[in-house]
Design an enzyme around this catalytic site. Structure first.
Site, PDB file in Angstrom:
ATOM      1  N   ASN A  23      39.843  31.895  35.830  1.00 34.14           N
ATOM      2  CA  ASN A  23      39.524  33.314  36.032  1.00 34.14           C
ATOM      3  C   ASN A  23      40.238  33.930  37.232  1.00 34.14           C
ATOM      4  O   ASN A  23      40.533  35.121  37.231  1.00 34.14           O
ATOM      5  CB  ASN A  23      38.003  33.447  36.191  1.00 34.14           C
ATOM      6  CG  ASN A  23      37.606  34.783  36.780  1.00 34.14           C
ATOM      7  OD1 ASN A  23      37.541  35.791  36.077  1.00 34.14           O
ATOM      8  ND2 ASN A  23      37.360  34.808  38.099  1.00 34.14           N
ATOM      9  N   SER A  74      44.368  39.452  29.722  1.00 36.75           N
ATOM     10  CA  SER A  74      44.211  40.912  29.794  1.00 36.75           C
ATOM     11  C   SER A  74      44.942  41.541  28.632  1.00 36.75           C
ATOM     12  O   SER A  74      45.951  40.998  28.152  1.00 36.75           O
ATOM     13  CB  SER A  74      44.812  41.410  31.115  1.00 36.75           C
ATOM     14  OG  SER A  74      44.987  42.810  31.070  1.00 36.75           O
ATOM     15  N   TYR A 119      51.857  42.058  37.018  1.00 38.25           N
ATOM     16  CA  TYR A 119      50.561  41.673  36.443  1.00 38.25           C
ATOM     17  C   TYR A 119      50.700  41.468  34.933  1.00 38.25           C
ATOM     18  O   TYR A 119      50.246  40.450  34.389  1.00 38.25           O
ATOM     19  CB  TYR A 119      49.519  42.759  36.758  1.00 38.25           C
ATOM     20  CG  TYR A 119      48.135  42.437  36.263  1.00 38.25           C
ATOM     21  CD1 TYR A 119      47.292  41.594  36.990  1.00 38.25           C
ATOM     22  CD2 TYR A 119      47.660  42.970  35.067  1.00 38.25           C
ATOM     23  CE1 TYR A 119      46.016  41.300  36.530  1.00 38.25           C
ATOM     24  CE2 TYR A 119      46.397  42.677  34.607  1.00 38.25           C
ATOM     25  CZ  TYR A 119      45.566  41.847  35.336  1.00 38.25           C
ATOM     26  OH  TYR A 119      44.302  41.549  34.880  1.00 38.25           O
TER      27      TYR A 119
END
Ligand code: NAP
Length: 266
Positions: free
Chosen positions: A89, A135, A187
């Site tokens: 995580n 994501s 990201y």
């Protein structure tokens, strides 16, 4: 290890989604080991779960440090004889975009996961589950086919994927990432790499007699320090799919990405 004890490790479990995942795994009966850079924050989080009647412990963990990951592995081996679930995580989303942002983002969100997973997989018991917290920004539809096809390729190997991720960082430093087809978001690239890594671990484990499943979860946009106060989802909602993936039965998914407990493309 107590008989029938199941142990789950949550990286970055001291706050945000990690703490939400830890809480749900505690409710599902796991002994949860919260990995936290800040030991005091990890202990406070474990104390919060213990106060709710759940079994939780904290251990120092910086996913960017071989030494730190090694110490966690040694602890799991001596205190619990191994582990049953790993929730990767821990992650960062930095402001701005330059070579240093790219390097640090990939080091945590991609290579940190490789470091932790490689070190803990040998300790994982039969029926173990590895979950990557990914994501929607890890979707590859905006990439040129040359990059997208390799990330999704069934013959993508470890060395090639790591070289692609390093190549992105080098291209950002050289000012060439755009012409090579990468987006200006470290990201996003880190999560694309994480999705590809999920499929790669699944392939690597195909012949492993322990029947370990490796899947990724997209939690949606969640109200955490990273997601901000304006995000539509609560931590409890966002933590649902990553926590659930630690409990799925054999054959329920391998090397795939899930959102709201359903397999999705990326
Ligand atoms: P967060 O509140 O910022 O929490 C991030 C956690 O990761 C913190 O516990 C942080 O520890 C930890 N961490 C960062 N670098 C670390 C390192 N080197 N070693 C160990 N732990 C480290 O963010 P979040 O929203 O809960 O995010 C958790 C995961 O969900 C991330 O992977 C993120 O990319 C993903 N995600 C979030 C959203 C969203 O909307 N929130 C959406 C999609 C995916 P410290 O407390 O020490 O900083």
């Amino acid at each position: 290890m107590a008989k029938d004890e199941r142990v789950a490790v949550v990286t970055g479990g001291n706050r945000g989604l990690g703490l939400g995942i830890a809480r749900q795994l505690g409710k599902a009966g796991f002994v949860v080991v919260i990995g936290s850079r800040d030991e005091a924050a990890g202990k406070a989080a474990a104390g919060e779960l213990a106060a709710a009647g759940l079994r939780a412990e904290a251990h120092a963990l910086d996913v960017t440090s071989d030494e730190s990951v090694g110490e966690l592995a040694a602890y799991l081996e001596s205190a619990h004889g191994g582990l049953d679930a790993l929730e990767n995580n821990a992650g960062i989303a930095m402001d701005g975009f330059d070579a240093e942002v790219a390097r640090r983002t990939l080091e945590t969100n991609f290579f940190g996961v490789v470091r932790v997973t490689d070190r803990l997989l040998p300790l994982m018991r039969a029926g173990g589950r590895v979950v990557m917290v990914s994501s929607g920004l890890g979707g590859t539809s905006g990439l040129p086919a040359s990059l997208r096809d390799r990330l999704h390729a069934a013959d993508l190997g470890r060395a090639e994927l790591e070289a692609m991720m390093r190549g992105f960082v080098e291209a950002v430093a050289a000012g060439t990432h755009d012409e090579k087809g990468w987006p200006s978001s470290a990201y996003s690239v880190s999560k694309m790499g994480l999705n590809a890594l999920t499929a790669l671990y699944a392939r690597e484990l195909a012949e492993d007699p322990r029947r370990i499943l490796v899947n990724a979860a997209c939690p949606g946009w969640v109200r955490t320090r990273m997601g901000g106060a304006g995000a539509p989802r609560s931590v409890e909602e966002g933590a649902d799919t990553p926590a659930w993936l630690a409990t799925i039965g054999d054959g329920a998914g391998q090397g795939q990405v899930f959102r709201d407990r359903l397999q999705v493309g990326w």
